[in-house]
Design a protein around this motif. Structure first.
Motif, PDB file in Angstrom:
ATOM      1  N   ALA A   1      -9.876   7.015  -0.639  1.00 17.72           N
ATOM      2  CA  ALA A   1     -10.677   6.678   0.538  1.00 17.72           C
ATOM      3  C   ALA A   1     -11.553   7.874   0.885  1.00 17.72           C
ATOM      4  N   PRO A   2     -12.833   7.644   1.144  1.00 19.68           N
ATOM      5  CA  PRO A   2     -13.702   8.770   1.469  1.00 19.68           C
ATOM      6  C   PRO A   2     -13.198   9.479   2.717  1.00 19.68           C
TER       7      PRO A   2
ATOM      8  N   ASP B   1      -5.122   6.179  -2.295  1.00 16.08           N
ATOM      9  CA  ASP B   1      -4.585   4.882  -1.895  1.00 16.08           C
ATOM     10  C   ASP B   1      -4.184   4.127  -3.148  1.00 16.08           C
TER      11      ASP B   1
ATOM     12  N   ASP C   1      -7.315   4.150  -5.531  1.00 17.19           N
ATOM     13  CA  ASP C   1      -8.594   4.462  -4.889  1.00 17.19           C
ATOM     14  C   ASP C   1      -8.452   5.746  -4.101  1.00 17.19           C
TER      15      ASP C   1
ATOM     16  N   ASP D   1       0.844  -1.205   0.000  1.00 15.53           N
ATOM     17  CA  ASP D   1       0.000   0.000   0.000  1.00 15.53           C
ATOM     18  C   ASP D   1       0.870   1.242   0.000  1.00 15.53           C
TER      19      ASP D   1
ATOM     20  N   GLU E   1       0.405   5.660  -0.184  1.00 12.06           N
ATOM     21  CA  GLU E   1      -0.527   6.772  -0.181  1.00 12.06           C
ATOM     22  C   GLU E   1       0.142   7.951  -0.863  1.00 12.06           C
TER      23      GLU E   1
ATOM     24  N   LYS F   1     -10.624  11.230   2.951  1.00 12.40           N
ATOM     25  CA  LYS F   1      -9.187  11.472   2.953  1.00 12.40           C
ATOM     26  C   LYS F   1      -8.816  12.286   1.718  1.00 12.40           C
TER      27      LYS F   1
ATOM     28  N   LYS G   1      -2.379   0.724  -4.613  1.00 13.36           N
ATOM     29  CA  LYS G   1      -1.864  -0.607  -4.294  1.00 13.36           C
ATOM     30  C   LYS G   1      -0.897  -1.017  -5.396  1.00 13.36           C
TER      31      LYS G   1
END
Lengths: 287, 257
Positions: free
Chosen positions: A75-76, A82, A73, A44, A46, A78, A84
């Motif tokens: 993240a709600p 994200d 992605d 992961d 960020e 934030k 991967k």
């Protein structure tokens, strides 16, 4: 009958083949494609900004591909993406404090994730996390850093305004930086045409920190680089008196038009036209 | 269906042909339900028209993909955008080259044989014999070939597109060294299911399949019963199909895109 059977089977094969390729084209080469992964482990990361990074973009160490981006992605709640990364199991000796950066291949190329190794003893494992990241560099920011165009002055001490008249401001617009010695000291407050004198009146808002500018300084409209945006450059003069709020800069150099420049080149340096208010060093054309 | 005798004027003759062709299409469509009773014949036509065309379609697709990748790579490398090769190949092939080239090859490979076969049946009075035996030649001869073309063409276009990608992948990734993941990811990001695969490959190839099969069957069915007439009809199948494909391609692109 046997011949009939053979073509019936062949036709069936043909139809199956056709539909199989259709299914392949529809699922594997379009946006809804499933990502099939080999022997990889997931990490992961960020990023504050992924730029144009796409899924399945390469992940590289030292410029060599070691994996690909599995998913991107948000993240709600934030403000960081994200990401991967699916990294090949062969490359499992990546220190945990490595830095993940989004690079661009070339000026217009695609973006990829580059991993620069840290020094930690602990290695990344499946489901691990790279804490240190650098987001995608936006081209505008990069150009800004190169030419200082993006870095407007902080204006902490308030500003004072100075007017300057140009016969041609080119593509200069309000908000463009005002720079001295390449450093932003203010910004252009407004660009207006004078209905009487038929030239452009540019109001410069200069940071109060910089109140030691001689009042015979020259203002010029320059372009940052070949394709950059335009800004106003102040070239300090030698007068003992300093610029004050509401003053006007008398010596100005208008924006270079590409056509003028080419014309100057072609006629071997002799300025094709003398513009009123053009400063003596205007014909140097070194910008 | 004796439009050819109507006039020597080229324009009038062409108009009469188009009119005859339209009427023939109606006859053909009316005969489709009856022809389904001879479903085995339709299957045989799918075999002859479709499955036997696979070789030419796949070989041509492979080379089209290879040359596209080669050309694009050298132009795109000027801008440092070679990673977009897969994307451009896929879009070009899905939207235009796939259906159009498949249809042109299809007209040359299958359309001509349909015309020649039916034309010879006409020339040797086999069609008349069928009528004597109360077998409807439109339902038994023409409609299965039309349906076969209609079924085979989209499948052939899909195969063509897939082999094109294979060819461009061979040249782009294996030979010229474009990154494999970027090649596919760019393509996947650019290609859309509805506009490119469904509207591009499927609809276009379906329409082209219908038009080419119709022209081929019609030319064979209405050929003058001479060896010269059959030769002429075969030529005209290719010419008329090619023109119809390219003209319709423009119209379809304008509507579907």
């Amino acid at each position: 009958m046997s011949q009939r059977k053979s073509y019936a089977v062949g036709t069936g094969l043909f139809i199956v083949l056709g539909f199989a390729t259709l299914a392949y084209l529809a699922t594997q080469t379009t946006s809804v494609a499933n990502v099939r992964l080999g022997d990889t482990y997931t990490v992961d990361v960020e990023f504050a900004n992924v730029g144009q990074l796409k899924e399945r973009a390469p992940v590289k160490v030292a410029g060599v591909r070691v994996g690909q981006v599995k998913s991107i992605d948000l993240a709600p709640g934030k403000e960081a993406a994200d990401v991967k990364l699916a990294i090949d199991k062969r490359f499992d000796k990546i220190p945990e404090d490595s830095v993940a950066t989004i690079f661009t291949s070339g000026l217009l190329g695609d973006q990829y994730v580059g991993i620069e190794f840290g020094h930690a003893r602990k290695m990344l494992a499946d489901g691990g996390r790279l804490a240190l990241t650098r987001p995608a560099q936006q081209l505008e920011e990069m150009l800004g850093k190169f030419f200082g165009a993006g870095g407007a002055a902080d204006n902490l001490g308030g500003t004072y305004t100075v007017k300057a008249r140009f016969s041609n401001v080119g593509a200069l617009s309000a908000g463009a930086p005002v720079k001295m010695a390449g450093v932003a000291i203010g910004s252009v407050a407004s660009v207006q045409a004078d209905p009487v004198k038929l030239d452009a009146v540019v109001t410069l808002a200069i940071d109060r920190k910089y109140d030691q500018i001689p009042d015979d300084s020259a203002a010029a409209v320059f372009t940052s680089g070949l394709i950059g945006s335009q800004y106003v450059a102040i070239q300090p003069g030698g007068s003992p008196d300093m610029l004050k709020d509401g003053d006007e800069l008398v010596l100005t150099q208008s924006a270079m038009q590409l056509e003028d420049l080419i014309g100057k080149f072609l006629v071997n340096g002799s300025p094709g036209e003398k513009k009123p208010g053009t400063s003596p060093d205007a014909s140097a054309g070194k910008q | 269906m004796n439009g050819r005798a109507a006039s020597d004027n080229v324009v009038l003759r062409s108009l009469a042909q188009i009119g005859d062709c339209g009427l023939f299409l109606l006859t053909l469509l009316a005969a489709v339900p009856r022809s389904l009773r001879h479903a085995r014949e339709t299957v045989r036509q799918v075999w002859f028209i479709g499955a036997l065309s696979l070789t030419i379609i796949m070989v041509c697709g492979l080379f089209v993909g290879m040359v596209l990748a080669l050309q694009l790579y050298h132009v795109l490398s000027i801008f440092g955008g070679t990673a977009a090769t897969g994307e451009v190949v896929a879009l070009a092939v899905y939207r235009e080259l796939g259906p159009v080239l498949t249809a042109l090859l299809f007209a040359g490979r299958a359309g001509t044989s349909i015309t020649a076969e039916i034309g010879l049946m006409r020339a040797t009075d086999q069609l008349a014999a069928m009528e004597m035996m109360a077998v409807d030649p439109v339902a038994y001869v023409a409609a299965p070939r039309f349906l076969g073309g209609l079924i085979a063409m989209p499948l052939l276009a899909c195969v063509f597109c897939a082999t094109t990608l294979l060819g461009s992948h061979l040249v782009g990734v294996s030979w010229l060294g474009i990154d494999n993941g970027t090649f596919w990811s760019n393509m996947i990001a650019a290609v859309e299911l509805r506009t490119d695969v469904v509207n591009g490959i499927l609809w276009k190839s379906l329409v082209f399949g219908a038009v080419v099969s119709l022209i081929a069957v019609f030319q064979g069915y209405t050929t003058p019963p001479t060896s010269e007439g059959v030769a002429y009809a075969t030529t005209r199948t290719v010419v008329a199909s090619s023109i119809a494909i390219l003209a319709l391609d423009f119209v379809l692109t304008a509507f579907l895109m």
